[in-house]
Design a protein around this motif. Structure first.
Motif, mmCIF file in Angstrom:
data_model
loop_
_atom_site.group_PDB
_atom_site.id
_atom_site.type_symbol
_atom_site.label_atom_id
_atom_site.label_comp_id
_atom_site.label_asym_id
_atom_site.label_seq_id
_atom_site.Cartn_x
_atom_site.Cartn_y
_atom_site.Cartn_z
ATOM 1 N N SER A 1 0.810 -1.219 0.000
ATOM 2 C CA SER A 1 0.000 0.000 0.000
ATOM 3 C C SER A 1 0.843 1.269 0.000
ATOM 4 N N ASP A 2 0.232 2.351 -0.490
ATOM 5 C CA ASP A 2 0.771 3.696 -0.309
ATOM 6 C C ASP A 2 0.257 4.209 1.029
ATOM 7 N N LEU A 3 1.164 4.527 1.929
ATOM 8 C CA LEU A 3 0.813 5.051 3.253
ATOM 9 C C LEU A 3 1.547 6.372 3.425
ATOM 10 N N THR A 4 1.118 7.364 2.650
ATOM 11 C CA THR A 4 1.833 8.631 2.583
ATOM 12 C C THR A 4 1.119 9.701 3.400
ATOM 13 N N GLY A 5 1.765 10.834 3.515
ATOM 14 C CA GLY A 5 1.153 11.942 4.231
ATOM 15 C C GLY A 5 2.048 13.161 4.193
ATOM 16 N N THR A 6 1.483 14.283 4.579
ATOM 17 C CA THR A 6 2.214 15.541 4.646
ATOM 18 C C THR A 6 1.945 16.204 5.985
ATOM 19 N N SER A 7 2.907 16.971 6.453
ATOM 20 C CA SER A 7 2.716 17.689 7.727
ATOM 21 C C SER A 7 2.878 19.190 7.542
ATOM 22 N N THR A 8 2.662 19.664 6.332
ATOM 23 C CA THR A 8 2.867 21.088 6.045
ATOM 24 C C THR A 8 2.067 21.977 6.985
ATOM 25 N N LEU A 9 0.785 21.687 7.167
ATOM 26 C CA LEU A 9 -0.053 22.521 8.025
ATOM 27 C C LEU A 9 0.341 22.377 9.491
ATOM 28 N N THR A 10 0.680 21.158 9.896
ATOM 29 C CA THR A 10 1.093 20.936 11.284
ATOM 30 C C THR A 10 2.347 21.735 11.608
ATOM 31 N N GLN A 11 3.332 21.694 10.712
ATOM 32 C CA GLN A 11 4.574 22.426 10.964
ATOM 33 C C GLN A 11 4.317 23.926 11.047
ATOM 34 N N LYS A 12 3.445 24.429 10.190
ATOM 35 C CA LYS A 12 3.141 25.858 10.186
ATOM 36 C C LYS A 12 2.385 26.276 11.445
ATOM 37 N N ARG A 13 1.431 25.474 11.853
ATOM 38 C CA ARG A 13 0.566 25.854 12.967
ATOM 39 C C ARG A 13 1.216 25.682 14.335
ATOM 40 N N PHE A 14 2.119 24.722 14.447
ATOM 41 C CA PHE A 14 2.659 24.397 15.766
ATOM 42 C C PHE A 14 4.161 24.640 15.885
ATOM 43 N N GLY A 15 4.780 25.157 14.826
ATOM 44 C CA GLY A 15 6.204 25.413 14.889
ATOM 45 C C GLY A 15 7.009 24.143 15.079
ATOM 46 N N TRP A 16 6.478 23.040 14.570
ATOM 47 C CA TRP A 16 7.125 21.732 14.717
ATOM 48 C C TRP A 16 7.998 21.474 13.508
ATOM 49 N N THR A 17 9.286 21.245 13.757
ATOM 50 C CA THR A 17 10.212 20.927 12.687
ATOM 51 C C THR A 17 10.937 19.638 13.041
ATOM 52 N N PRO A 18 10.644 18.536 12.349
ATOM 53 C CA PRO A 18 11.355 17.283 12.654
ATOM 54 C C PRO A 18 12.833 17.419 12.317
ATOM 55 N N THR A 19 13.689 16.968 13.241
ATOM 56 C CA THR A 19 15.137 17.138 13.082
ATOM 57 C C THR A 19 15.907 15.822 13.162
ATOM 58 N N ARG A 20 15.246 14.742 13.514
ATOM 59 C CA ARG A 20 15.935 13.467 13.706
ATOM 60 C C ARG A 20 16.176 12.768 12.367
ATOM 61 N N LEU A 21 16.878 11.652 12.429
ATOM 62 C CA LEU A 21 17.179 10.889 11.223
ATOM 63 C C LEU A 21 15.910 10.457 10.493
ATOM 64 N N GLY A 22 16.001 10.408 9.160
ATOM 65 C CA GLY A 22 14.932 9.837 8.370
ATOM 66 C C GLY A 22 14.929 8.323 8.486
ATOM 67 N N LEU A 23 13.894 7.698 7.935
ATOM 68 C CA LEU A 23 13.721 6.259 8.091
ATOM 69 C C LEU A 23 14.886 5.459 7.510
ATOM 70 N N LEU A 24 15.305 5.763 6.290
ATOM 71 C CA LEU A 24 16.348 4.965 5.659
ATOM 72 C C LEU A 24 17.675 5.081 6.406
ATOM 73 N N ALA A 25 18.028 6.277 6.853
ATOM 74 C CA ALA A 25 19.271 6.464 7.603
ATOM 75 C C ALA A 25 19.191 5.758 8.953
ATOM 76 N N ASP A 26 18.032 5.818 9.581
ATOM 77 C CA ASP A 26 17.864 5.161 10.876
ATOM 78 C C ASP A 26 17.925 3.647 10.732
ATOM 79 N N LEU A 27 17.312 3.146 9.664
ATOM 80 C CA LEU A 27 17.276 1.708 9.430
ATOM 81 C C LEU A 27 18.668 1.120 9.241
ATOM 82 N N ASP A 28 19.631 1.947 8.887
ATOM 83 C CA ASP A 28 20.994 1.463 8.656
ATOM 84 C C ASP A 28 21.785 1.301 9.958
#
Length: 295
Positions: free
Chosen positions: A259-286
């Motif tokens: 399945s495609d299990l996609t999403g966006t957080s554009t509005l969440t980041q704008k409204r709550f000042g949330w900026t994810p800074t941790r490793l992405g999935l592929l880098a973490d998986l390594d």
């Protein structure tokens, strides 16, 4: 605030507890077993004994707190309908305990096929996503004097992960191949659990009643690339599985892998000042912790 947290020793909930305590909040954490209670107490949180099935424990925990974060869920895919029913009952109980108080209730929900935060899905149109009933119930409780919000979670990763990706690793070990379905270009959104934990705190502190937040850092990671990292780390071939054989190869995970299990957080980041800074999935998986943990 004194915050009641369900799932307080779980993969996501444990990170939420640390985030809350590190920001000056007090935590009353739900713990089912002696082992969980000891682990929770060691963090500096107060222990509240009970389970998601123990509705009296949920009521007393919520009533004794300034707000609630619900991260608990029973992940038994062999009896998923019962798990969903337990979750909905828990959410309804927490709402009842908080009704008329204007206190916050933040619950965990699921991504609904790339919809934005402002789009509320129709449960009848998505029978494959029964957990949406808890989200809809929560959002409706904004009219009952509860400052409700729902955080839609994609794939949550990090050290201690025991969900979809570790299951893919286990299957690859058992089958001797790391597989994807079809051409493997279907996408999974993802977030590191520490980034997700921060968003739970921001929702608790700032979300208006009836808010939906998307805890999305990676908007779409191709499943084939996940399989390629697994194959490289296990030194096994990477191969495609036909769609009609996904269930045979992956078991209960077959539907999700295809399945495609996609999403966006554009509005969440704008409204709550949330900026994810941790490793992405592929880098973490390594990291070794994904491949050295027991099955």
């Amino acid at each position: 605030m004194r915050v009641f947290v369900t799932g307080a020793t779980g993969f996501v909930g444990g990170a939420v507890v640390r985030e809350l305590l590190g920001s000056g909040h007090q935590v009353l954490g739900l713990a089912r077993s002696d082992t969980s209670a000891e682990r929770l107490a060691a963090t500096g949180a107060e222990v509240h004994r009970g389970s998601l099935e123990d509705l009296d424990a949920l009521r007393t925990g919520a009533s004794a707190s300034d707000g609630v974060i619900h991260t608990g869920f029973i992940h038994d895919f062999s009896n998923y309908a019962a798990c969903v029913a337990t979750d909905l009952s828990a959410v309804e109980t927490l709402i009842e305990a908080l009704a008329g108080s204007d206190r916050p209730l933040v619950i965990s929900s699921v991504m609904s096929h790339g919809r934005t935060e402002d789009e509320i899905p129709d449960l009848a149109a998505h029978p494959e996503m029964p957990r949406l009933a808890a989200e809809l119930t929560t959002l409706a409780a904004a009219d009952r004097g509860v400052r409700t919000s729902a955080i839609r979670l994609p794939q949550v990763h990090g050290e201690g992960d025991h969900a979809f990706v570790p299951t893919l690793i286990d299957i690859a070990r058992a089958k001797g191949v790391s597989a994807y379905v079809g051409n493997g270009t279907n996408l999974w959104a993802a977030v590191h659990r520490e980034d997700a934990a921060l968003l739970y705190r921001l929702a608790l502190e700032n979300a208006q009643a009836g808010s939906v937040l998307h805890a999305v850092a990676d908007e779409g990671v191709p499943v084939r690339e996940i399989a390629e990292v697994i194959g490289r780390r296990l030194d096994i071939p990477v191969t495609s599985v036909p769609v009609e054989q996904a269930g045979d190869h992956f078991g209960w995970l077959g539907h999700f892998v295809a399945s495609d299990l996609t999403g966006t957080s554009t509005l969440t980041q704008k409204r709550f000042g949330w900026t994810p800074t941790r490793l992405g999935l592929l880098a973490d998986l390594d990291h070794d912790y994904y491949f050295n943990q027991p099955s």
